[in-house]
Design a protein around this motif. Structure first.
Motif, PDB file in Angstrom:
ATOM      1  N   GLN A 239       0.812  -1.200   0.000  1.00 28.47           N
ATOM      2  CA  GLN A 239       0.000   0.000   0.000  1.00 28.47           C
ATOM      3  C   GLN A 239       0.853   1.261   0.000  1.00 28.47           C
ATOM      4  O   GLN A 239       0.531   2.258  -0.652  1.00 28.47           O
ATOM      5  CB  GLN A 239      -0.928  -0.007   1.217  1.00 28.47           C
ATOM      6  N   SER A 240       1.973   1.238   0.709  1.00 36.86           N
ATOM      7  CA  SER A 240       2.802   2.441   0.854  1.00 36.86           C
ATOM      8  C   SER A 240       3.573   2.788  -0.411  1.00 36.86           C
ATOM      9  O   SER A 240       4.092   3.895  -0.531  1.00 36.86           O
ATOM     10  CB  SER A 240       3.785   2.248   2.014  1.00 36.86           C
ATOM     11  N   THR A 241       3.666   1.863  -1.357  1.00 36.37           N
ATOM     12  CA  THR A 241       4.443   2.122  -2.571  1.00 36.37           C
ATOM     13  C   THR A 241       3.576   2.225  -3.821  1.00 36.37           C
ATOM     14  O   THR A 241       4.099   2.468  -4.906  1.00 36.37           O
ATOM     15  CB  THR A 241       5.491   1.015  -2.778  1.00 36.37           C
ATOM     16  N   ARG A 242       2.268   2.050  -3.705  1.00 30.62           N
ATOM     17  CA  ARG A 242       1.399   2.089  -4.872  1.00 30.62           C
ATOM     18  C   ARG A 242       1.224   3.517  -5.382  1.00 30.62           C
ATOM     19  O   ARG A 242       1.604   4.492  -4.723  1.00 30.62           O
ATOM     20  CB  ARG A 242       0.035   1.497  -4.517  1.00 30.62           C
ATOM     21  N   GLN A 243       0.625   3.619  -6.547  1.00 34.05           N
ATOM     22  CA  GLN A 243       0.292   4.937  -7.102  1.00 34.05           C
ATOM     23  C   GLN A 243      -0.786   5.603  -6.253  1.00 34.05           C
ATOM     24  O   GLN A 243      -1.776   4.985  -5.886  1.00 34.05           O
ATOM     25  CB  GLN A 243      -0.215   4.769  -8.531  1.00 34.05           C
ATOM     26  N   ASN A 244      -0.608   6.885  -5.898  1.00 39.73           N
ATOM     27  CA  ASN A 244      -1.611   7.629  -5.153  1.00 39.73           C
ATOM     28  C   ASN A 244      -1.740   9.022  -5.741  1.00 39.73           C
ATOM     29  O   ASN A 244      -1.093   9.346  -6.743  1.00 39.73           O
ATOM     30  CB  ASN A 244      -1.258   7.675  -3.653  1.00 39.73           C
ATOM     31  N   ILE A 245      -2.568   9.842  -5.112  1.00 35.45           N
ATOM     32  CA  ILE A 245      -2.839  11.157  -5.690  1.00 35.45           C
ATOM     33  C   ILE A 245      -1.591  12.042  -5.707  1.00 35.45           C
ATOM     34  O   ILE A 245      -1.391  12.853  -6.611  1.00 35.45           O
ATOM     35  CB  ILE A 245      -3.995  11.841  -4.923  1.00 35.45           C
ATOM     36  N   LEU A 246      -0.710  11.876  -4.733  1.00 34.24           N
ATOM     37  CA  LEU A 246       0.517  12.671  -4.703  1.00 34.24           C
ATOM     38  C   LEU A 246       1.460  12.254  -5.820  1.00 34.24           C
ATOM     39  O   LEU A 246       1.966  13.099  -6.570  1.00 34.24           O
ATOM     40  CB  LEU A 246       1.203  12.517  -3.339  1.00 34.24           C
ATOM     41  N   SER A 247       1.713  10.938  -5.936  1.00 35.69           N
ATOM     42  CA  SER A 247       2.647  10.473  -6.954  1.00 35.69           C
ATOM     43  C   SER A 247       2.122  10.707  -8.361  1.00 35.69           C
ATOM     44  O   SER A 247       2.898  10.949  -9.291  1.00 35.69           O
ATOM     45  CB  SER A 247       2.938   8.983  -6.743  1.00 35.69           C
ATOM     46  N   CYS A 248       0.782  10.666  -8.520  1.00 35.56           N
ATOM     47  CA  CYS A 248       0.206  10.877  -9.849  1.00 35.56           C
ATOM     48  C   CYS A 248       0.367  12.323 -10.302  1.00 35.56           C
ATOM     49  O   CYS A 248       0.827  12.589 -11.402  1.00 35.56           O
ATOM     50  CB  CYS A 248      -1.272  10.475  -9.832  1.00 35.56           C
ATOM     51  N   PHE A 249       0.004  13.283  -9.433  1.00 32.55           N
ATOM     52  CA  PHE A 249       0.048  14.691  -9.818  1.00 32.55           C
ATOM     53  C   PHE A 249       1.460  15.266  -9.808  1.00 32.55           C
ATOM     54  O   PHE A 249       1.791  16.122 -10.634  1.00 32.55           O
ATOM     55  CB  PHE A 249      -0.840  15.520  -8.879  1.00 32.55           C
ATOM     56  N   LEU A 250       2.289  14.829  -8.871  1.00 30.86           N
ATOM     57  CA  LEU A 250       3.589  15.463  -8.676  1.00 30.86           C
ATOM     58  C   LEU A 250       4.759  14.707  -9.297  1.00 30.86           C
ATOM     59  O   LEU A 250       5.862  15.234  -9.328  1.00 30.86           O
ATOM     60  CB  LEU A 250       3.854  15.632  -7.173  1.00 30.86           C
ATOM     61  N   LEU A 251       4.519  13.494  -9.804  1.00 33.01           N
ATOM     62  CA  LEU A 251       5.647  12.724 -10.320  1.00 33.01           C
ATOM     63  C   LEU A 251       5.317  12.015 -11.628  1.00 33.01           C
ATOM     64  O   LEU A 251       5.859  12.355 -12.682  1.00 33.01           O
ATOM     65  CB  LEU A 251       6.103  11.701  -9.273  1.00 33.01           C
ATOM     66  N   SER A 252       4.410  11.049 -11.599  1.00 37.44           N
ATOM     67  CA  SER A 252       4.178  10.173 -12.753  1.00 37.44           C
ATOM     68  C   SER A 252       3.720  10.919 -13.986  1.00 37.44           C
ATOM     69  O   SER A 252       4.084  10.563 -15.113  1.00 37.44           O
ATOM     70  CB  SER A 252       3.141   9.096 -12.387  1.00 37.44           C
ATOM     71  N   SER A 253       2.900  11.963 -13.810  1.00 32.77           N
ATOM     72  CA  SER A 253       2.356  12.678 -14.965  1.00 32.77           C
ATOM     73  C   SER A 253       3.408  13.465 -15.727  1.00 32.77           C
ATOM     74  O   SER A 253       3.172  13.864 -16.867  1.00 32.77           O
ATOM     75  CB  SER A 253       1.232  13.621 -14.507  1.00 32.77           C
ATOM     76  N   ASP A 254       4.577  13.702 -15.127  1.00 33.08           N
ATOM     77  CA  ASP A 254       5.618  14.487 -15.780  1.00 33.08           C
ATOM     78  C   ASP A 254       6.796  13.642 -16.258  1.00 33.08           C
ATOM     79  O   ASP A 254       7.725  14.178 -16.864  1.00 33.08           O
ATOM     80  CB  ASP A 254       6.159  15.558 -14.825  1.00 33.08           C
ATOM     81  N   LEU A 255       6.770  12.344 -15.994  1.00 34.93           N
ATOM     82  CA  LEU A 255       7.900  11.489 -16.363  1.00 34.93           C
ATOM     83  C   LEU A 255       7.486  10.495 -17.438  1.00 34.93           C
ATOM     84  O   LEU A 255       6.323  10.176 -17.610  1.00 34.93           O
ATOM     85  CB  LEU A 255       8.440  10.748 -15.131  1.00 34.93           C
TER      86      LEU A 255
END
Length: 435
Positions: A2-18
């Motif tokens: 659970q602690s390493t899955r995709q969440n709202i923080l990682s989606c908006f601040l990381l994954s969407s720009d890489l």
């Protein structure tokens, strides 16, 4: 985890720009102090060297859509001049039925606000009339809802599979070979590809098939509408210029268009299972292509004599052979239901996406529930709103699982601010004390 899955923080601040796929994106936002070095290494491998954010100067083209709207412009049926003060009546046929009236502004524009609807599309009907209330066949152009494009500059690469993948693929090939050999030994015939084609058997189509036979040629209404041009003047004009190999359309001495099958036998027309009387044949050519669901040809049809006397009640000598053209409309009421009323536009508009649903038992009386509840996801609530004090609450039943449970809360404000929080609690088995 659970602690390493995709969440709202990682989606908006990381994954969407890489670019590409990020393994365990939630890890980079965990409480582990070492994550900063790992995040720096990830950004460097992506080609990032400068992390300063510069606000773009261009205007934002796509603003948030707080509500559903149906907007557009009204113009004349022949000349494209805007119609000021045209009366418009809008009816919607969703979960809630709306009946709204409005007048177009000085530029001929209108804008209806709708109740929230969820799903794929919402069927709407717009009636136009002039200032005195007389129905007019004005041209109504709806604004197209354009979504912002999501572009990722992905770099595609081909990598060799590792040893585990190779073993897995090899085993699958071997297993399929054994299964195929077993089927062949049992006399089973293996087909590479099977294409099954069919049409929807409506009551009208079933009636026509039983009475006159199966069609040999089928032209869908969609195919006819795709060939329709601005200068087209009805169903037969589209068929004449686009489907001459399937049906022959001629102009008679009276100036009207008539369709016939190319086998020198008389051709009769049936619309929605209803035979068309001989005096209505000139009107068939003017049926709007948008109202046609299907155009089907039955050469050398059955029961031609019976059909002939229904069309020509006063005739005495029926033909021995004949063809049938079966036309099916969206109205399903024959030739008189195939014409759109004056000034009416029927269409569908996109609505909000339906919320994702998860199964949850209905515990009306928990003491009577005997089936084990072993769900991994206990509760999911996508529409939890905070009050004026920033507080919100939710209630739910736990499953039969005991032990540590995790609550994940993801939030976004009306200003685009995001929030993420994880909470833990423990579920213990209820102890029953005997008397």
């Amino acid at each position: 985890m659970q602690s390493t899955r995709q969440n709202i923080l990682s989606c908006f601040l990381l994954s969407s720009d890489l670019k590409g796929e990020i393994e365990n994106p939630g890890f980079y936002f965990s409480k582990d102090q070492n994550r900063h070095e790992d995040l720096d290494a990830l950004m460097l491998t992506q080609g990032w060297r400068k992390y300063n954010y510069t606000k773009p100067q261009e205007k934002i083209r796509f603003l948030p859509e707080p509500k559903l709207t149906v907007s557009g412009k009204v113009s004349g049926a022949i000349f494209p001049k805007s119609k000021k003060g045209a009366e418009l009546t809008l009816m919607t046929f969703g979960k809630s039925h709306n009946f709204l009236k409005q007048k177009s502004d000085s530029l001929g524009r209108f804008n209806f606000d709708l109740d929230d609807e969820y799903g794929q599309n919402l069927n709407v009907l717009i009636q136009s009339s002039n200032k005195t209330g007389e129905k007019k066949n004005y041209t109504i152009s709806l604004d197209r809802k354009e979504s912002p494009a999501v572009l990722f500059n992905h770099v595609r690469s081909i990598e060799k599979p590792d040893s585990v993948v190779q073993i897995f693929v090899t085993k699958n090939i071997e297993r399929k070979s054994v299964e195929d050999a077993l089927k062949m030994s049992a006399g089973t015939i293996l087909l590479d590809e099977v294409v099954v084609e069919g049409t929807q058997m409506t009551p009208a189509k079933k009636k026509v098939t039983e009475e006159y036979g199966k069609p040999k040629v089928v032209i869908s209404g969609k195919a006819i509408q795709e060939k329709e041009q601005k200068w087209s003047y009805g169903l037969y004009s589209v068929l004449m210029f686009n489907f001459p190999d399937k049906i022959e359309v001629i102009r008679a001495r009276d100036g009207n268009l008539y369709a016939r099958v190319k086998n020198f036998e008389p051709t009769f027309v049936v619309i929605d299972g209803i035979p068309v009387k001989y005096y209505d044949y000139p009107s068939i050519s003017n049926i709007p292509p948008s109202e046609v669901k299907s155009f089907e040809i039955i050469p050398y049809a059955n029961n031609i004599a019976k059909l002939f006397f229904e069309i020509y009640p006063q005739a005495t000598m029926p033909p021995v052979w004949g063809n049938v053209i079966a036309i099916y409309t969206h109205g399903g009421k024959g030739i008189y239901g195939a014409y759109q009323p004056v000034g009416i536009m029927k269409t569908s508009v996109p609505v909000f996406s339906a919320s994702r649903e998860f199964y949850a038992p209905k515990y009306e009386n928990p003491n009577e529930w005997v089936r084990p509840d072993l769900r991994a996801l206990i509760h999911w609530e996508p529409k939890l709103r905070a009050d004026s004090l920033g507080k919100a609450s939710a209630s739910f039943y736990n499953a039969d699982n005991t032990g540590d449970m995790k609550v994940v809360v993801e939030a976004i404000s009306d200003k685009g601010e995001i929030g993420y929080q994880e909470l833990d609690y423990k579920v213990k088995k209820k102890e029953v004390i005997g008397h």
